[in-house]
Write a protein that holds these residues in place. Structure first.
Motif, short mmCIF file in Angstrom:
data_model
loop_
_atom_site.label_atom_id
_atom_site.label_comp_id
_atom_site.label_asym_id
_atom_site.label_seq_id
_atom_site.Cartn_x
_atom_site.Cartn_y
_atom_site.Cartn_z
N VAL A 252 50.12 87.90 65.77
CA VAL A 252 48.59 88.17 65.89
C VAL A 252 48.27 86.82 66.10
O VAL A 252 47.94 86.65 66.61
N ALA A 253 49.06 85.56 65.30
CA ALA A 253 48.81 83.84 65.67
C ALA A 253 48.96 83.91 67.09
O ALA A 253 48.36 83.05 67.63
N ALA A 254 49.94 84.28 66.99
CA ALA A 254 50.46 83.75 68.93
C ALA A 254 49.72 84.17 69.68
O ALA A 254 49.17 83.78 70.71
N TYR A 255 49.36 86.19 69.60
CA TYR A 255 48.35 86.68 70.22
C TYR A 255 47.08 85.64 70.41
O TYR A 255 46.68 85.31 71.80
N PHE A 256 46.65 85.10 69.48
CA PHE A 256 45.56 84.01 69.49
C PHE A 256 45.44 83.07 69.60
O PHE A 256 44.72 82.90 70.97
N THR A 257 46.84 82.61 69.70
CA THR A 257 47.35 80.80 70.66
C THR A 257 47.02 81.17 71.68
O THR A 257 46.09 80.21 72.78
N TRP A 263 44.07 80.52 64.07
CA TRP A 263 44.01 81.16 63.46
C TRP A 263 43.39 80.88 62.81
O TRP A 263 42.31 81.99 62.02
N SER A 264 42.97 79.89 62.54
CA SER A 264 41.72 79.72 60.95
C SER A 264 40.14 79.81 61.58
O SER A 264 39.44 79.84 60.49
N ASP A 265 40.48 80.53 63.02
CA ASP A 265 39.04 80.84 63.26
C ASP A 265 38.60 82.08 62.97
O ASP A 265 37.46 82.45 63.44
N ILE A 266 39.88 82.77 62.80
CA ILE A 266 39.51 84.06 62.48
C ILE A 266 39.19 85.12 61.11
O ILE A 266 40.03 84.39 59.89
N GLY A 267 38.20 85.78 61.14
CA GLY A 267 37.87 86.32 60.04
C GLY A 267 38.73 86.77 59.22
O GLY A 267 39.72 87.53 59.52
N ALA A 268 38.96 87.04 57.93
CA ALA A 268 40.27 87.38 57.45
C ALA A 268 40.05 89.27 57.17
O ALA A 268 41.35 89.60 57.60
N ALA A 269 38.56 89.53 57.68
CA ALA A 269 37.87 90.86 57.77
C ALA A 269 38.50 91.75 58.94
O ALA A 269 38.94 92.67 58.85
N ALA A 288 52.34 92.47 73.59
CA ALA A 288 51.74 91.57 74.65
C ALA A 288 52.09 90.24 74.14
O ALA A 288 52.05 89.90 75.24
N VAL A 289 52.78 90.30 72.94
CA VAL A 289 52.61 88.21 72.86
C VAL A 289 55.32 87.54 72.98
O VAL A 289 55.53 87.36 74.19
N GLY A 290 55.32 89.84 72.93
CA GLY A 290 57.37 89.81 72.96
C GLY A 290 57.61 88.50 72.37
O GLY A 290 57.14 88.39 71.50
N PRO A 291 59.04 88.24 72.69
CA PRO A 291 59.49 87.07 71.92
C PRO A 291 58.98 86.48 71.25
O PRO A 291 58.23 85.09 72.12
N ILE A 292 59.30 85.41 69.72
CA ILE A 292 58.74 84.73 69.25
C ILE A 292 60.04 83.27 69.57
O ILE A 292 61.09 83.77 68.48
N SER A 293 59.81 82.07 70.04
CA SER A 293 61.32 80.89 69.88
C SER A 293 61.64 80.98 68.31
O SER A 293 60.40 80.69 67.67
N GLY A 294 62.15 81.16 68.02
CA GLY A 294 62.57 80.78 66.64
C GLY A 294 62.56 82.23 65.09
O GLY A 294 62.41 81.76 63.57
N ALA A 295 62.08 82.96 66.04
CA ALA A 295 61.35 84.00 64.77
C ALA A 295 62.89 84.95 64.16
O ALA A 295 64.08 85.05 65.36
N PRO A 296 62.83 85.06 62.72
CA PRO A 296 63.92 85.63 62.23
C PRO A 296 64.50 86.93 62.76
O PRO A 296 65.17 87.72 62.22
#
Length: 304
Positions: A252-257, A263-269, A288-296
């Motif tokens: 989700v953070a990658a999607y918004f990036t 990430w800090s600009d998106i409300g928790a709700a 939408a994001v696909g693989p992220i480099s280094g994801a375990p």
């Protein structure tokens, strides 16, 4: 006279039929059995090679932990006394308890909760016991109870899967006032819970049919009892979810990036809503994001 009597009889039957029809309960909301949709297939290569898992995870679920100011006190001891937690079973589960785990279950001075990658599973189990046992309108009036005729209470992952207590989950279910919630606090919890989803299923926290949902319910109850406001409930729930389902929220953070939004600009709700935190939302974001480099890889389990 016969005509009049017949008309009166017909009229009375119509009135009684209409009354019984009006007294029939409304049908359950569709959310009780959310539609299962096929998982979208992710793209084959990262959309943006600059996205790195290690950098994103520090935004979402820092390895040093995220602290919630909430007094835990002797809640662990009370859960043991209630039969919600069997200390011997916990010790066997974790092959002995470390200093932090002993403080949670046997201490009375803990005035904050710090979620970390290495303790999120333990906190999930402890908060699960709290959410399961605390008397609440979510459990007594919500979808699980509404749907009892179709699905017995013991058949859910959050009930049938609870094996670490000294009493059966169905006996513990909404059985004790471990914290004394006011009607206003109960209403706040229910309202917030309906808007907090989890990436392991399509249900919100007012339908806590798995361990994560029941754990978040327990966390909300403890916070509300201590006077937390609505925004604080959402912040705490997001902190829990972020460690329980780190990979999902990193995506989700990658999607918004990729959209130039921090990430800090998106409300928790917003982040906890159906679009990003349900399993359907998580699958859409992953595609939408696909693989992220280094994801375990991997994710949260719904077992104790």
């Amino acid at each position: 006279m016969l005509v009049v009597a017949f008309s009166l009889a017909i009229g009375m039957w119509g009135f009684l039929y209409g009354l019984t029809r009006r007294l029939e309960p409304d049908p359950l909301a569709a959310q009780v059995y959310p539609e299962v949709t096929p998982a979208p297939q992710p793209t084959a290569v990262p959309i943006e090679n600059a996205l790195r898992y290690d950098l994103l995870v520090e935004q979402v679920a820092p390895l040093t932990g995220t602290t919630i100011v909430v007094e835990w006190g002797d809640m662990g001891q009370r859960l043991i006394d209630a039969g919600a937690i069997d200390l011997d079973k916990f010790e066997a589960q974790y092959r002995g308890l470390d200093e932090e785990q002993q403080a949670i279950l046997l201490g009375d001075e803990l005035d904050e909760i710090t979620f970390k990658p290495e303790n999120i599973q333990f906190w999930t189990n402890v908060l699960w016991a709290l959410g399961l046992t605390q008397e609440s309108s979510v459990l007594s009036e919500g979808p699980m109870m509404q749907n009892e005729a179709q699905v017995p209470l013991g058949n859910y992952a959050s009930t049938g899967g609870w094996t670490l207590g000294s009493k059966p989950a169905t006996e513990l279910y909404s059985s004790l006032r471990l914290v004394e919630l006011t009607p206003e606090q109960e209403a706040l919890i229910y309202r917030v819970a309906e808007h907090i989803f989890r990436p392991c299923c399509g249900n919100h926290t007012a339908f806590p049919d798995c361990n994560h949902g029941m754990a978040v319910l327990g966390l909300l109850e403890l916070l509300a009892f201590q006077g937390a406001e609505e925004s604080e409930l959402y912040d705490a729930a997001l902190a829990f979810n972020a460690y329980a389902f780190t990979d999902s929220y990193v995506r989700v953070a990658a999607y918004f990036t990729l959209q130039g939004i921090a990430w800090s600009d998106i409300g928790a709700a917003d982040l906890l809503g159906y679009d990003y935190s349900s399993i359907q939302g998580a699958q859409r974001i992953a595609a939408a994001v696909g693989p992220i480099s280094g994801a375990p890889g991997g994710g949260g389990s719904c077992a104790a």
